[in-house]
Design an enzyme around this catalytic site. Structure first.
Site, mmCIF file in Angstrom:
data_model
loop_
_atom_site.group_PDB
_atom_site.id
_atom_site.type_symbol
_atom_site.label_atom_id
_atom_site.label_comp_id
_atom_site.label_asym_id
_atom_site.label_seq_id
_atom_site.Cartn_x
_atom_site.Cartn_y
_atom_site.Cartn_z
ATOM 1 N N HIS A 1 -3.294 7.441 1.724
ATOM 2 C CA HIS A 1 -3.677 6.120 1.231
ATOM 3 C C HIS A 1 -5.123 5.866 1.655
ATOM 4 O O HIS A 1 -5.503 6.143 2.796
ATOM 5 C CB HIS A 1 -2.738 5.074 1.834
ATOM 6 C CG HIS A 1 -3.195 3.671 1.622
ATOM 7 N ND1 HIS A 1 -3.622 3.210 0.393
ATOM 8 C CD2 HIS A 1 -3.304 2.622 2.485
ATOM 9 C CE1 HIS A 1 -3.958 1.938 0.509
ATOM 10 N NE2 HIS A 1 -3.787 1.564 1.761
ATOM 11 N N ASN B 1 -9.937 -0.067 -0.811
ATOM 12 C CA ASN B 1 -8.477 -0.008 -0.705
ATOM 13 C C ASN B 1 -7.871 -0.633 -1.970
ATOM 14 O O ASN B 1 -7.964 -1.842 -2.168
ATOM 15 C CB ASN B 1 -8.039 -0.768 0.553
ATOM 16 C CG ASN B 1 -6.539 -0.709 0.787
ATOM 17 O OD1 ASN B 1 -5.777 -0.303 -0.089
ATOM 18 N ND2 ASN B 1 -6.118 -1.124 1.957
ATOM 19 N N CYS C 1 0.813 -1.226 0.000
ATOM 20 C CA CYS C 1 0.000 0.000 0.000
ATOM 21 C C CYS C 1 0.843 1.270 0.000
ATOM 22 O O CYS C 1 0.357 2.336 -0.387
ATOM 23 C CB CYS C 1 -0.948 0.000 1.193
ATOM 24 S SG CYS C 1 -2.137 -1.343 1.131
HETATM 25 O O1 UT7 Z 1 -3.525 -0.413 3.756
HETATM 26 C C1 UT7 Z 1 -3.356 -0.971 4.993
HETATM 27 C C2 UT7 Z 1 -4.234 -2.138 4.902
HETATM 28 N N1 UT7 Z 1 -5.179 -2.395 5.879
HETATM 29 C C3 UT7 Z 1 -5.913 -1.545 6.587
HETATM 30 O O2 UT7 Z 1 -5.780 -0.372 6.577
HETATM 31 C C4 UT7 Z 1 -6.946 -2.154 7.466
HETATM 32 C C5 UT7 Z 1 -6.822 -1.725 8.885
HETATM 33 N N2 UT7 Z 1 -7.897 -2.278 9.691
HETATM 34 C C6 UT7 Z 1 -9.191 -1.935 9.542
HETATM 35 O O3 UT7 Z 1 -9.524 -1.161 8.655
HETATM 36 C C7 UT7 Z 1 -10.196 -2.470 10.531
HETATM 37 O O4 UT7 Z 1 -9.519 -3.159 11.560
HETATM 38 C C8 UT7 Z 1 -11.224 -3.413 9.871
HETATM 39 C C9 UT7 Z 1 -12.162 -2.600 8.991
HETATM 40 C C10 UT7 Z 1 -10.528 -4.481 9.068
HETATM 41 C C11 UT7 Z 1 -12.085 -4.082 10.949
HETATM 42 O O5 UT7 Z 1 -12.681 -3.113 11.786
HETATM 43 P P1 UT7 Z 1 -12.645 -3.296 13.376
HETATM 44 O O6 UT7 Z 1 -13.427 -2.199 13.954
HETATM 45 O O7 UT7 Z 1 -11.205 -3.427 13.777
HETATM 46 O O8 UT7 Z 1 -13.447 -4.647 13.559
HETATM 47 P P2 UT7 Z 1 -12.981 -6.022 14.204
HETATM 48 O O9 UT7 Z 1 -11.942 -6.683 13.376
HETATM 49 O O10 UT7 Z 1 -12.707 -5.798 15.658
HETATM 50 O O11 UT7 Z 1 -14.303 -6.861 14.077
HETATM 51 C C12 UT7 Z 1 -15.494 -6.511 14.828
HETATM 52 C C13 UT7 Z 1 -16.549 -7.560 14.549
HETATM 53 C C14 UT7 Z 1 -16.034 -8.994 14.732
HETATM 54 O O12 UT7 Z 1 -17.084 -9.754 15.306
HETATM 55 P P3 UT7 Z 1 -17.052 -10.126 16.862
HETATM 56 O O13 UT7 Z 1 -15.806 -10.909 17.054
HETATM 57 O O14 UT7 Z 1 -17.037 -8.796 17.571
HETATM 58 O O15 UT7 Z 1 -18.319 -10.904 17.036
HETATM 59 C C15 UT7 Z 1 -15.803 -9.464 13.324
HETATM 60 O O16 UT7 Z 1 -15.954 -10.862 13.172
HETATM 61 O O17 UT7 Z 1 -16.979 -7.472 13.199
HETATM 62 C C16 UT7 Z 1 -16.907 -8.752 12.577
HETATM 63 N N3 UT7 Z 1 -16.626 -8.585 11.159
HETATM 64 C C17 UT7 Z 1 -17.576 -8.341 10.250
HETATM 65 N N4 UT7 Z 1 -18.915 -8.239 10.361
HETATM 66 C C18 UT7 Z 1 -19.607 -7.983 9.250
HETATM 67 C C19 UT7 Z 1 -15.428 -8.578 10.536
HETATM 68 N N5 UT7 Z 1 -15.592 -8.361 9.223
HETATM 69 C C20 UT7 Z 1 -16.906 -8.207 9.022
HETATM 70 C C21 UT7 Z 1 -17.698 -7.945 7.892
HETATM 71 N N6 UT7 Z 1 -19.029 -7.847 8.052
HETATM 72 N N7 UT7 Z 1 -17.160 -7.786 6.678
#
Ligand code: UT7
Length: 325
Positions: free
Chosen positions: A252, A282, A115
């Site tokens: 980004h 992204n 990225c």
């Molecule tokens: O370029 C660099 C590349 N990457 C990034 O910039 C990504 C950086 N990270 C992020 O953007 C965020 O961490 C995410 C968008 C990936 C996730 O957001 P979050 O607020 O950190 O959510 P989380 O991973 O803590 O997940 C919260 C809940 C989980 O369920 P439980 O365990 O609380 O029951 C996940 O299983 O959301 C669930 N979940 C989803 N639910 C619906 C994860 N993905 C999804 C989804 N739809 N697509």
């Protein structure tokens, strides 16, 4: 004191025709438009057609950048393509792009910093132009992340998309002050101890397969804001500028929450932040030039503006470039 500066002559970008919305994704995995928008700000992403390669996306963006620059492809003597999704393991996709543009002169190579790739590529081209090893560079970020996603993994497949963006840079004389047009400073960083937080579980030397993207999203998120603000502050410090002097902040495009938190920590007015991720998700190395091209074409970025580019991604790699338009 006269110094060499790499000035931007023009920009271009390209998104594949097929648009995949959050509602479409909700038919494929257990997710919802509400979750994706709330957590990321993304509403849709574009997916390359069958047979449409990273080099095709790159060439489409490059042609638009050349046209906007008023430069013939034959006047380019350096092509740097930032990509983590090359057409083939080798040759470098940049060389395929060179061929598709009908060029046999100059030289072309890929930069692989995921990225952060576009910032790395601009910094690299700037170094070549300032030392006189090239005069006019085509710098492209192009990706087909749809080909390395695990489409059954809702934690990653909703985040990424395909696309390309490009700029033409030309060596010009400057005065050596921040009033100069062109790239003023670049700051690159990497730290491989974070490899397991964002990686692809395949490759020619490890598995002999292409593999799929794997990410500990929360961990990446946790590091992103501090890494990004660190390099942006380094760029301000190196040039004696600050958030108030900045006209445009072009980050980004990974996650709206990361962008908002970074801008807030840096004291950058939200009105100066260019955000396009809702339309394309992204797109890794393509995301900055996609956002930049949008802001140039709609008239926001204008001659004389001070523009900060920044990114963070797999590796981890991160970096920032400050330039005057
Ligand atoms: O370029 C660099 C590349 N990457 C990034 O910039 C990504 C950086 N990270 C992020 O953007 C965020 O961490 C995410 C968008 C990936 C996730 O957001 P979050 O607020 O950190 O959510 P989380 O991973 O803590 O997940 C919260 C809940 C989980 O369920 P439980 O365990 O609380 O029951 C996940 O299983 O959301 C669930 N979940 C989803 N639910 C619906 C994860 N993905 C999804 C989804 N739809 N697509």
């Amino acid at each position: 004191m006269t110094v060499k500066r790499s000035i931007v002559l023009g920009t271009g970008s390209y998104l594949p025709e097929r648009r995949l919305t959050n509602e479409d994704l909700a038919q494929m995995v257990d997710t919802s438009d509400e979750w994706i928008v709330q957590r990321t700000g993304i509403r849709a992403r574009h997916i390359a057609a069958e047979g449409e390669l990273t080099s095709d996306l790159a060439v489409a963006a490059a042609r638009k950048a050349l046209e906007a620059s008023g430069v013939d492809a034959g006047d380019i003597d350096l092509i740097i393509l930032a990509t983590a999704t090359p057409d083939n393991t080798f040759p470098a996709t940049a060389v395929t792009v060179q061929n598709k543009l009908g060029l046999t002169s100059g030289f072309a190579f890929d930069v692989h910093a995921v990225c952060s790739g576009f910032v790395y590529a601009v910094a690299t081209a700037d170094a070549y132009l300032r030392t006189g090893m090239a005069r006019r560079a085509l710098v492209i970020g192009a990706e087909t992340f749809s080909r390395i996603l695990d489409w059954e993994d809702r934690t990653t497949c909703v985040l990424f998309g395909d696309g390309a963006g490009a700029v033409v840079l030309e060596a010009a004389d400057g005065e050596g002050t921040t009033a100069d047009r062109g790239v003023l400073t670049s700051h690159l960083r990497s730290d491989g101890s974070h490899k397991d937080k964002l990686y692809v579980d395949g490759g020619p030397s490890s598995t002999g397969t292409v593999g799929h993207l794997r990410m500990q999203g929360k961990e990446v998120f946790r590091h992103a804001v501090s890494m990004v603000t660190d390099v942006v502050e380094a760029a301000f410090e190196a040039t004696g500028t600050d958030a108030n002097a900045l006209d445009w902040f072009i980050p980004h495009q990974a996650n709206r929450r990361i962008i908002d938190a970074s801008a807030k920590k840096l004291g950058i007015d939200p009105a100066k932040v260019v955000i396009t991720l809702e339309d394309h998700g992204n797109t890794s190395a393509a995301s900055i030039p996609l956002a930049l091209d949008r802001a140039v074409r709609d008239g926001r970025v204008a001659r004389g503006d001070l523009v900060m580019l920044e990114a963070m991604g797999g590796g981890f790699t991160w970096g920032a470039t400050l330039l005057r338009w």
